[in-house]
Scaffold this active site. Structure first.
Site, PDB file in Angstrom:
ATOM      1  CG  LEU A 142      58.189  24.188  49.140  1.00  0.00           C
ATOM      2  CD1 LEU A 142      57.785  23.004  48.260  1.00  0.00           C
ATOM      3  CD2 LEU A 142      58.498  23.712  50.549  1.00  0.00           C
ATOM      4  CG  ASP A 143      65.000  26.631  50.353  1.00  0.00           C
ATOM      5  OD1 ASP A 143      64.502  27.725  50.629  1.00  0.00           O
ATOM      6  OD2 ASP A 143      65.675  25.955  51.152  1.00  0.00           O
ATOM      7  NE  ARG A 144      67.186  28.518  41.750  1.00  0.00           N
ATOM      8  CZ  ARG A 144      67.002  29.314  40.692  1.00  0.00           C
ATOM      9  NH1 ARG A 144      66.464  28.837  39.592  1.00  0.00           N
ATOM     10  NH2 ARG A 144      67.369  30.582  40.745  1.00  0.00           N
ATOM     11  CB  THR A 146      62.894  22.329  48.565  1.00  0.00           C
ATOM     12  OG1 THR A 146      64.073  22.616  49.320  1.00  0.00           O
ATOM     13  CG2 THR A 146      61.985  21.422  49.380  1.00  0.00           C
ATOM     14  NE  ARG A 243      69.505  24.645  51.841  1.00  0.00           N
ATOM     15  CZ  ARG A 243      69.609  25.559  50.889  1.00  0.00           C
ATOM     16  NH1 ARG A 243      68.530  26.233  50.485  1.00  0.00           N
ATOM     17  NH2 ARG A 243      70.780  25.794  50.338  1.00  0.00           N
TER      18      ARG A 243
END
Length: 307
Positions: A142-144, A146, A243
């Protein structure tokens, strides 16, 4: 002297008497209705269940009337206390997997450029306290910025088994997403091909052009004149897919400066991994984990009225 509040503190040990023949897991589910099936299986996997003093991890352990089943919870409470300061919640853990709720702002794993605290090293520390030889492996990221449900494996074999059959194993990946502006269509599907440049930025194209196909399904849950709250389901799992696809339709994720958004009042990305459902790689049981939609997301739509 102020007394400690013990009103809702569960007993660290409990004993249950078997009244008829049964299998251990079925017996525990019936005796502990306040706990979920996955939670009870985690107790078994952590060797916290014993029958007549003998520890067992077998779900189908045969029980007969008169036997005593003991539950030792002290180990779990100790681990939760140790992890609480780091803001990391463990939904489920057995000898093969760990399912967590990652907070926004924490990296999944360190990169060449960044060596800070990550979900990976928090979990590595967690399992090494029991066995210094234990390891964890990142199955997906997961993105930072998120938050939400994330899966780790406890062996390279399990990690590869999951990754190699990801489309077959994962039954649902659902995200809660807040985007700028009201969407015209209440649901839809976005398809494009994504490529990454040398600066590590992803680009979307309506034609293949050597990129990876990405498919995103969305449904509007709520909207007003300024924002929309979406349920987004991934058919593919590409880097930054949600995104980029939100930018493609002209409704960037709030807080996503990289892909067309602007800084939001909640000081984070409006992206949350809400649901992860999959088939367990060893037991084949259907597992379902849900992290509630963050209250700050809902605040855009449920603002309290001034009296």
């Amino acid at each position: 002297m102020k007394k400690a509040n013990t009103k809702h503190r569960p007993e660290k040990q409990a004993s249950l008497i078997v009244d008829k023949e049964n299998e251990l897991l079925k017996f525990l589910i019936a005796q502990l209705p306040q706990q979920g099936r996955n939670s009870i299986k985690s107790l078994l996997a952590h060797r916290q269940i014993s029958v007549d003093g003998e520890v067992t991890t077998l779900f189908n352990y045969p029980l007969v009337a008169g036997q005593k089943v003991n539950i030792n919870r002290s180990k779990v409470y100790q681990e939760r206390r140790e992890l609480k300061p780091l803001g990391l919640k463990i939904f489920f853990e057995d000898e093969y997997l760990i399912i967590i709720e990652k907070p926004a702002g924490m990296l999944s794993i360190a990169t060449d450029r960044e060596k800070e605290l990550t979900a990976y090293n928090v979990l590595s520390t967690h399992i090494k306290k029991r066995d210094n030889q234990s390891r964890v492996f990142v199955v997906h990221r997961l993105d930072r910025e998120t938050s939400g449900v994330m899966m780790f494996a406890k062996s390279e074999e399990i990690k590869e088994k999951l990754q190699n059959a990801w489309k077959e194993v994962v039954l649902e990946r659902s995200y809660a997403v807040v985007v700028h502006g009201p969407l015209t269509d209440d649901q839809g599907t976005i398809t494009s091909w994504l490529t990454e440049n040398k600066a590590l930025r992803m680009y979307s194209s309506k034609t293949p052009n050597g990129g990876q196909k990405a498919v995103t399904h969305y449904k509007v849950l709520e909207k007003n004149n300024s924002y929309s709250l979406l349920e987004v389901k991934l058919e593919t799992g590409r880097k930054n897919q949600i995104r980029i696809h939100m930018q493609d339709i002209g409704h960037s994720v709030i807080g996503d400066i990289k892909y067309g958004g602007i800084k939001s009042s909640i000081n984070r990305l409006g992206l949350h991994a809400h649901i992860l459902a999959f088939k367990h790689p060893v037991t084949n049981e259907i597992m379902h984990f849900e992290s509630p939609i963050p209250k700050e997301f809902l605040s855009f739509f449920h603002k309290k009225q001034n009296k």
